[in-house]
Design a protein around this motif. Structure first.
Motif: not given
Length: 332
Positions: A219-220, A223-224, A238, A242
């Motif tokens: 999900e992030y 958003l990015a 990102h 991770n």
């Protein structure tokens, strides 16, 4: 502080107990294997020995006592740093291992970095071109190479590059009677290194690809994207960041797996490393040499698993402190 000391003591005790169990298992099983250790020490003379001479030879090597007594004697000497002599080489086993360890470290270390560096690169490329021709091609080629047994791949490389094309040597770590310079060592290293790398590369590249695709679909990332970040920034700043902690954990746990493949390839290429030494010690009932090689391999497996657990504990606090995590879950 006390918890850390307790955890370290617990791991150290586990390591010692594991090595004791491993040493006892190898000691007993090696003596159940068919063969005559006197042949390893005395050569063809062992077959011509009389009963009295054979009894004297077994007493000299400590083979006349029951197996349990032999193990206790070996363990007592090992605690004081005396691991015995090699029956085949008539020298201290640590000296024999020390001469071969450098070759295995060179082959295994170079293969280790090529495998994990290449796997990371291939995984990123597959995600970048997800669903397109390069991704599909890499997946198919990688699947084929990962299914080929290491010994068969080694024989294929020898047939192509040493027998047919005559470009590279088929065995050894350097030319017989040569200067063993850097160029000569490199030529002898290329085929075993290619076999080590190709035998493991795609397995880890596929792991990277799948883990990275999970990150890309998180999900992030949506958003990015909504904030206007480009594909390159999202993937490298990102998603890949991770992924790296988990990848380090896989790297630590996988070291024994790659070392085992290195042993097989050394035997096929007659490469003078620890792998060929393990094979020779098992074949010729060189008990003392087999014992210390098995213990070194076992210690490496345990150490790598411990490092992997520590990395996982840093990544996920629930692994580091399960009681606190359980209490936090109950409060929620």
């Amino acid at each position: 502080m006390k918890n850390r000391v307790f955890a370290f003591g617990k791991r150290l005790l586990g390591l010692i107990l594991s090595l004791l169990v491993l040493s006892a298992a190898v000691f007993y099983l090696s003596r159940l294997a068919p063969g005559d250790p006197l042949v390893s020490y005395y050569g063809d003379r062992a077959e011509k020995m009389s009963a009295a001479e054979r009894e004297w030879a077994e007493k000299k090597l400590g083979l006349d006592a029951p197996v349990s007594v032999q193990y206790l004697r070996w363990l007592e000497r090992a605690v004081h740093g005396d691991f015995g002599i090699s029956y085949q080489y008539k020298r201290d086993v640590l000296e024999v291992i020390g001469e071969r360890a450098g070759n295995t470290l060179l082959l295994g270390g170079a293969g280790f970095f090529l495998i994990f560096g290449g796997a990371l690169l291939l995984g990123v490329l597959c995600v970048w071109w997800e669903g397109r021709l390069p991704d599909r091609l890499l997946c198919r080629v990688g699947t084929v190479t990962s299914c080929v047994p290491e010994f068969w791949l080694s024989l294929l490389l020898i047939f192509i590059f040493a027998v047919r094309l005559r470009l590279l040597p088929s065995s050894g770590a350097y030319s017989t009677g040569g200067s063993a310079g850097a160029g000569d060592r490199l030529r002898h290293l290329l085929l075993p290194l290619a076999a080590v790398t190709l035998g493991h590369l795609w397995y880890y590249a596929y792991l990277v690809r799948n883990r990275l695709l999970e990150e890309v679909r998180a999900e992030y990332v949506l958003l990015a994207k909504s904030k206007g970040l480009g594909k390159r920034a999202i993937l490298f700043r990102h998603c890949l960041r991770n992924l790296l902690p988990a990848y380090l954990s896989i790297l630590a746990i996988s070291a024994p797996h790659i070392l085992g493949g290195t042993y097989i390839i050394e035997t096929v290429f007659s490469y003078p490393g620890l792998g060929t030494l393990v094979y020779e010690s098992a074949r010729y009932q060189d008990y003392h040499l087999l014992m210390i090689l098995s213990l070194l391999s076992g210690a490496l497996v345990i150490l790598c698993n411990t490092v992997g657990q520590l990395i996982n504990g840093r990544i996920d606090p629930r692994i580091r402190d399960p009681e606190a995590a359980a209490g936090e879950g109950a409060r929620r």
